[in-house]
Design an enzyme around this catalytic site. Sequence first.
Site, PDB file in Angstrom:
ATOM      1  N   GLY A   8       0.792  -1.158   0.045  1.00  0.00           N
ATOM      2  CA  GLY A   8       0.302   0.168  -0.091  1.00  0.00           C
ATOM      3  C   GLY A   8       0.742   1.171   0.058  1.00  0.00           C
ATOM      4  CB  ALA A   9       4.238   1.743  -1.415  1.00  0.00           C
ATOM      5  CB  VAL A  60      -2.034  -7.319  -0.015  1.00  0.00           C
ATOM      6  CG1 VAL A  60      -0.982  -6.082  -0.310  1.00  0.00           C
ATOM      7  CG2 VAL A  60      -3.342  -6.399   0.708  1.00  0.00           C
ATOM      8  CG  ASN A  82       0.387   0.999   4.768  1.00  0.00           C
ATOM      9  OD1 ASN A  82       0.245   1.952   5.715  1.00  0.00           O
ATOM     10  ND2 ASN A  82       0.258   1.508   3.496  1.00  0.00           N
ATOM     11  CB  SER A 134      -6.152   0.883  13.416  1.00  0.00           C
ATOM     12  OG  SER A 134      -7.217   1.844  14.004  1.00  0.00           O
ATOM     13  CE1 TYR A 147      -9.206   0.333   8.627  1.00  0.00           C
ATOM     14  CE2 TYR A 147      -9.235   0.719  10.938  1.00  0.00           C
ATOM     15  CZ  TYR A 147      -8.757   0.903   9.843  1.00  0.00           C
ATOM     16  OH  TYR A 147      -7.545   1.644   9.838  1.00  0.00           O
ATOM     17  CB  ALA A 149     -12.877  -7.595  13.756  1.00  0.00           C
ATOM     18  CE  LYS A 151      -5.927  -1.416  10.072  1.00  0.00           C
ATOM     19  NZ  LYS A 151      -4.621  -1.587   9.311  1.00  0.00           N
TER      20      LYS A 151
END
Length: 241
Positions: A8-9, A60, A82, A134, A147, A149, A151
């Site tokens: 995720g760059a 990914v 990321n 997060s 989200y 869950a 993280k």
Amino acid sequence: MKTFLVTGAAQGIGNAIARGLAEPGDRAILNDLQPSAALSQLAEQLCARGVDVVLALGDVADPATAEAAFAGLERLDVLVNNAGILDESPITEMSLAQWDRIIQVHLYGAFHFCKAAAALMKRQGSGAIVNIASDLGQLGCANLCHYSAAKGGIIALTKSLARELAPFGVRVNGVAPGGALTPMVERLGEDYIREEAARYPLQRLGTAQEIAAAVVFLASSQASFMTGQILGVNGGGVMNG
């Protein structure tokens, strides 16, 4: 000189991480879902700094993306997981497809790349993995149960891998950001940003560069006695007693 890989760059935190890690002579493997102007600009600017850039495009959530990124790779010093997406919905209205997509990108994505990196780093007897979690993985959040869950799973994955890989000289840590001014957040509007900032004792959102600085530290020799740790770059939103 080191070889590092950031998923995720293209934008936001991933972009800042790649810039923060890159030094002349390094090899940077940059993953993102698809080609973009932001990714091309990042690659050009890193090349101008004397960095060898390799693009590893793909989702990914698909294990084939990690397999392709690691194909022929003889060494990897740093992996940063990321890549992520955001989707808001009350659980009563959340479809299975929404739940699956968030879990697949965040948690499965980290799993695929950690699995490939672990095999390589164990053989070389060194390496550092930094997973982006997060504060919501620690606190939870209404309408973001999928989200949160995912993280939370990344936090547990990080601690488990730290124990598993420590005997091989591989360190695994995480960074749990609070709200940050990234393109993904900015799309939610000024009202959301103002309300989100008010949640934090420092009364503001973070920046991608502040989060990247924590990642660069954990990936460096300065953090050589740190593994299994989750650094909270969150403006005081999470305070552990």
